[in-house]
Structure formats: C-alpha cells, structure tokens
Design a protein around this motif. Structure first.
Motif, PDB file in Angstrom:
ATOM      1  N   TYR B  49       0.736  -1.102   0.054  1.00  0.00           N
ATOM      2  CA  TYR B  49       0.133   0.009   0.064  1.00  0.00           C
ATOM      3  C   TYR B  49       0.816   1.242  -0.008  1.00  0.00           C
ATOM      4  CZ  TYR B  49      -2.874   3.799   2.006  1.00  0.00           C
ATOM      5  OH  TYR B  49      -3.518   4.937   2.070  1.00  0.00           O
ATOM      6  N   VAL B  50       0.726   2.087  -0.866  1.00  0.00           N
ATOM      7  CA  VAL B  50       1.473   3.358  -0.925  1.00  0.00           C
ATOM      8  C   VAL B  50       0.638   4.452  -1.014  1.00  0.00           C
ATOM      9  CG1 VAL B  50       3.426   4.549  -2.286  1.00  0.00           C
ATOM     10  CG2 VAL B  50       3.250   1.826  -2.473  1.00  0.00           C
ATOM     11  N   SER B  51       0.828   5.382  -0.172  1.00  0.00           N
ATOM     12  CA  SER B  51       0.054   6.601   0.091  1.00  0.00           C
ATOM     13  C   SER B  51       1.160   7.874  -0.560  1.00  0.00           C
ATOM     14  CB  SER B  51      -0.390   6.981   1.332  1.00  0.00           C
ATOM     15  OG  SER B  51      -0.618   8.330   1.394  1.00  0.00           O
ATOM     16  N   PHE B  52       0.594   8.607  -1.311  1.00  0.00           N
ATOM     17  CA  PHE B  52       1.579   9.587  -2.158  1.00  0.00           C
ATOM     18  C   PHE B  52       0.945  10.992  -1.734  1.00  0.00           C
ATOM     19  CE2 PHE B  52       1.510   6.051  -5.186  1.00  0.00           C
ATOM     20  CZ  PHE B  52       3.174   6.257  -5.247  1.00  0.00           C
ATOM     21  N   ALA B 181       7.178  11.380 -17.766  1.00  0.00           N
ATOM     22  CA  ALA B 181       7.504  11.945 -16.548  1.00  0.00           C
ATOM     23  C   ALA B 181       5.941  11.742 -15.892  1.00  0.00           C
ATOM     24  CB  ALA B 181       7.602  13.313 -16.847  1.00  0.00           C
ATOM     25  N   PHE B 182       5.991  12.165 -14.568  1.00  0.00           N
ATOM     26  CA  PHE B 182       4.902  12.160 -13.558  1.00  0.00           C
ATOM     27  C   PHE B 182       4.481  10.663 -13.368  1.00  0.00           C
ATOM     28  CE2 PHE B 182       4.544  16.307 -15.834  1.00  0.00           C
ATOM     29  CZ  PHE B 182       5.106  16.939 -14.835  1.00  0.00           C
ATOM     30  N   ASN B 183       5.622   9.629 -13.795  1.00  0.00           N
ATOM     31  CA  ASN B 183       5.153   8.342 -13.386  1.00  0.00           C
ATOM     32  C   ASN B 183       5.158   8.183 -11.835  1.00  0.00           C
ATOM     33  OD1 ASN B 183       5.023   5.275 -13.104  1.00  0.00           O
ATOM     34  ND2 ASN B 183       5.758   5.268 -15.364  1.00  0.00           N
ATOM     35  N   THR B 184       4.061   7.466 -11.321  1.00  0.00           N
ATOM     36  CA  THR B 184       3.904   7.276  -9.966  1.00  0.00           C
ATOM     37  C   THR B 184       4.860   6.073  -9.493  1.00  0.00           C
ATOM     38  OG1 THR B 184       2.121   5.957 -10.246  1.00  0.00           O
ATOM     39  CG2 THR B 184       1.642   7.980  -9.544  1.00  0.00           C
ATOM     40  N   VAL B 259      14.563  10.310   3.036  1.00  0.00           N
ATOM     41  CA  VAL B 259      15.185  11.714   2.425  1.00  0.00           C
ATOM     42  C   VAL B 259      14.301  11.645   0.987  1.00  0.00           C
ATOM     43  CG1 VAL B 259      17.080  12.369   0.684  1.00  0.00           C
ATOM     44  CG2 VAL B 259      17.687  11.425   3.058  1.00  0.00           C
ATOM     45  N   GLN B 260      13.633  12.826   0.465  1.00  0.00           N
ATOM     46  CA  GLN B 260      12.937  12.670  -0.487  1.00  0.00           C
ATOM     47  C   GLN B 260      13.094  14.152  -1.521  1.00  0.00           C
ATOM     48  OE1 GLN B 260       8.928  10.397  -1.587  1.00  0.00           O
ATOM     49  NE2 GLN B 260       8.740  11.801   0.087  1.00  0.00           N
ATOM     50  N   GLU B 261      13.555  14.077  -2.271  1.00  0.00           N
ATOM     51  CA  GLU B 261      13.737  15.487  -3.095  1.00  0.00           C
ATOM     52  C   GLU B 261      13.438  14.976  -4.627  1.00  0.00           C
ATOM     53  OE1 GLU B 261      14.783  18.357  -2.387  1.00  0.00           O
ATOM     54  OE2 GLU B 261      15.571  17.907  -0.311  1.00  0.00           O
ATOM     55  N   PRO B 266       5.252  12.122  -7.941  1.00  0.00           N
ATOM     56  CA  PRO B 266       4.738  12.502  -6.567  1.00  0.00           C
ATOM     57  C   PRO B 266       5.594  12.015  -5.436  1.00  0.00           C
ATOM     58  CG  PRO B 266       3.014  11.548  -7.750  1.00  0.00           C
ATOM     59  CD  PRO B 266       4.489  11.158  -8.619  1.00  0.00           C
ATOM     60  N   GLU B 267       5.403  12.644  -4.155  1.00  0.00           N
ATOM     61  CA  GLU B 267       6.280  12.236  -3.099  1.00  0.00           C
ATOM     62  C   GLU B 267       5.537  11.015  -2.566  1.00  0.00           C
ATOM     63  OE1 GLU B 267       6.982  15.342  -0.399  1.00  0.00           O
ATOM     64  OE2 GLU B 267       8.646  16.222  -1.574  1.00  0.00           O
TER      65      GLU B 267
END
Lengths: 127, 280
Positions: B49-52, B181-184, B259-261, B266-267
């Motif tokens: 399960y991934v929440s962005f 681009a913008f692929n999750t 770490v998330q840059e 999406p993060e």
C-alpha cells in the motif's frame, strides 16, 4: 544549494554503508580461515558404491534459516532410496534415512547437497 | 487488465504448487544473494500500500496505490537462477480535488538472471555470498501502467549471515529507454535510475538453532534508496518483521521517507507491505 547538500549527504551515507559492507566481506571472507571439507567429502563425490548402512549423516554448512534447511531436506528426498531426512541447523547435521531396498551412493547424496546450494563438509555412514 | 496478464497470473498460481523457496534471510524490499536450488521453483507474493503526497503534475493528483507483486524464481544451477516478476496495481487518483479515477492493471513485468560467483559458508549457519544480477523490464503493462520501453538493468548484491545477524546490500542500475514523466512508479520515468538497498535482520528466536527448530522470527530494518539521473532522490526506510517456518513465511514492513527530493513524480508519504511465501 540545499538540494546539493542533501545529495552529498545521501552520497556520503551510502558510500559509508557500501564501504562497511565491503569491509564486512573482506574481514569475513579473508580474515577468517576458510573451513576445509573433511576428506570424506572428496571420497563421497567419487564414490559410486552402494551405501551398506541404513543411515548417512552429512555435515552441511550455510543453512542459515528454516526455509534453507527445508530446501536441503527436499532435494535429498528426491534421491531414490532416501526415506527420511532430518536437519539440525545448529550443528549442521543432516540425517538421511535409507529404505534399504533402493541402492543409494554417497555420490548421489553429495550431489544433492551441492544442487541445494550449500557446502557439504563431512559424510558418515552408519549401520 | 489484459487477457494475457490474467493468463500469466493464473499460470503463476498454478505452478506455485511446486514451489520451494530458499530466499530466506531476505528482507522485504532488499534483494539477497540467495536463490533456489537447481531445478527448484520459488514463489513470493507481496502486497504493498503506497500513499503519495505532493504531486508535481498539472493535475495535482491525490494518489493511493495498492501493488500486488508476484515473483517466480527458478534455479538453473546451484548458483544461478531465473526470475519473473509480475506487478499488478490498483490506483485511486483524485485530480484537482474533484475527478476521481480508479484504475487497475498490470505493470511492466521483469525478467532477470542472478548468478552467485562467490560463496563462503563458515559454519553450519554463517554464510557470506555475493551475486550479480541482470535483466530487463518488458513493456507488457496495461496503458498508463507501462513505460512502453525495454529497460535493462544490472547490479550486485552482497549477503552476510553471521549468527543471529544478517546484512544485505544491493545496488542496481536501470537504463530507462523510455517512460513518461510524472509516473508514480519510482524509477520508471524517462531517466536512468540507481537503486541502493540495505537491510539488517536480527533473529529474535530461536537464540540458538537445534534439531527441534521449526521456525525463526526476525526483526528487520531496511533503507531503500533510489537516485534518478534527473536529480530525484529518495530513501524510504523502516522496520519490519519476518516469520519463517519450514513451509511458509510471513513478512510485514512499514516504510517512511527519510530523504525525498523529487520533482518529476509524487512524493511518497507511507508504504506498508505485507508478504507471504507458501510451500505446497
């Protein structure tokens, strides 16, 4: 600038971790004496004579978890003539019970352990 | 979901009946230098399960995904194995806080080969292993779930099991030849990606193995990193638990972004993964 500092930080952390892992390997792999297999293993690999006893006791190294042990267990049970297999992960002792009807050789048992991906260190046959 | 994908999934469930895993001492997201014995098949099922969070795309999507990944590995030799990985995903997206979209499909499947050129078994339990891996991600997914390109990857993984402690360190470089681009799906964009994963496992029980040992319980700690050549970088880390019996194993982990840059996708806010390995 903030992003670059972050990236440098991440690079440093992972370089340290990779260096640590490499060091772990070097110390573990080179600093420790490589365990030698008993002479019985070389004999077993070349021994096509039928085992006379009803039980063979193998010493196997590298079985680090229950699923690993089960893999050795199942591979040995595929050898015709092998009736039971019990694994003691603590001592590495694998007891192989033979049905006494189908001929089984030490070479077959050694090959089965090799196919399972672990290291055979000793082979004993008991009556 | 395409018919071919359904057929692959059904075939994987069918062949699982003959599976025997040896991929132990392997944490949930970090590969290990272990593989099935020659002639053996192994199946692993993970549900994630991934929440962005913040989405940089023009739609400013609010995204939640559930990804089910089935992995089949076949041992060619004692030190070489082939793997097939099929991820299936359900994605719920809300664009601009209004339009809700729900999609289900198969992501691109991966084919890989792993070879272990070095192994040192020190005693009945302790083992050091090094493996190299190579493979390709095939553009077999449904619609937006696919990168529509063949993406080869190469890497190496080191595993050390010493007593109750286990360490896995993996690094894999993926040459992305396409992608949007913008692929999750992290690492699935148009830029190359480097995955660097580390895991530590500590065996809680038993303290010492014996002839009576039928199961083992581990706590795990993982740090899973991804660097993309567009500059995006993330490290997801978290604890987990792994229970291994002789015929099955269960695992659960939680991942939080350390770490998330990221600017191109999406993060990640939270990752929860459950896994099951069954011996039939």
């Amino acid at each position: 600038m903030k992003l670059n500092q972050r990236r440098i930080g991440v690079a440093v952390v992972w370089t340290v971790m990779l260096a640590g892992a490499a060091g772990f390997a070097v110390l573990g792999g080179c600093g420790v004496e490589r365990p030698r297999a008993d002479a019985s293993v070389n004999e077993a690999i070349a021994d096509d004579r039928t085992i006379e006893g009803r039980e063979a006791v193998l010493t196997v190294f590298g079985m680090s978890c229950p699923l690993c042990a089960n893999n050795v267990d199942n591979t040995l049970k595929e050898v015709p003539g092998v009736e039971t297999v019990s694994v003691d992960m603590g001592s590495g002792e694998v007891r192989v019970g033979l049905d006494g009807k189908t001929p089984v050789t030490r070479r077959q048992l050694a090959r089965a352990v090799d196919r399972s991906g672990f290291s055979l260190k000793k082979v004993e046959v008991r009556p | 979901m395409s018919r071919s994908a359904c057929a692959i999934a059904a075939a994987m469930v069918a062949v699982a009946g003959a599976s025997v895993p040896v991929m132990a001492q392997e944490a949930t997201h970090t590969p290990a230098a272990t593989q099935p014995a020659a002639g053996r098949l192994y199946m692993r099922q993970k549900v994630q399960y991934v929440s962005f969070g913040d989405d940089p795309s023009p739609e400013a999507r609010d995204i939640t995904k559930v990804v089910s990944t089935t992995t089949l590995t076949y041992g060619l030799r004692r030190d070489t194995s082939l793997s097939l990985e099929v991820p299936m995903a359900y994605a719920a997206e809300v664009a601009h806080g209004r339009h809700a979209t729900r999609r289900f499909g198969v992501n691109d499947i991966s084919l890989s080969i792993k070879h272990r050129p070095w192994q040192l078994d020190l005693n009945p339990v302790d083992s050091l292993r090094l493996a190299v891996v190579g493979g390709v991600e095939v553009p077999s997914g449904d619609g937006d779930f696919s990168s529509h390109s063949f993406d080869p990857f190469v890497g190496a993984v080191f595993t050390a099991i010493l007593g109750r402690h286990g360490v896995n360190q993996s690094i894999v470089y993926k040459f992305n030849t396409g992608g949007d681009a913008f692929n999750t799906r992290a690492g699935d964009g148009p830029d190359d990606a480097v995955r660097f994963d580390t895991s530590y496992l500590f065996r809680l029980s038993p303290v010492e193995y014996s002839a009576a040992s039928e199961a083992a319980t581990y706590v795990t700690l993982e740090a899973n990193g991804l660097y993309e050549t567009n500059g995006d970088v993330e490290v997801i880390a978290g604890p987990g638990i792994l229970y291994e019996a002789r015929t099955f194993a269960l695992e659960a982990t939680i991942g939080l972004p350390m770490v998330q840059e990221v600017r191109e996708r999406p993060e990640v806010d939270l990752v929860v993964t459950l896994g099951l390995r069954i011996l039939f």
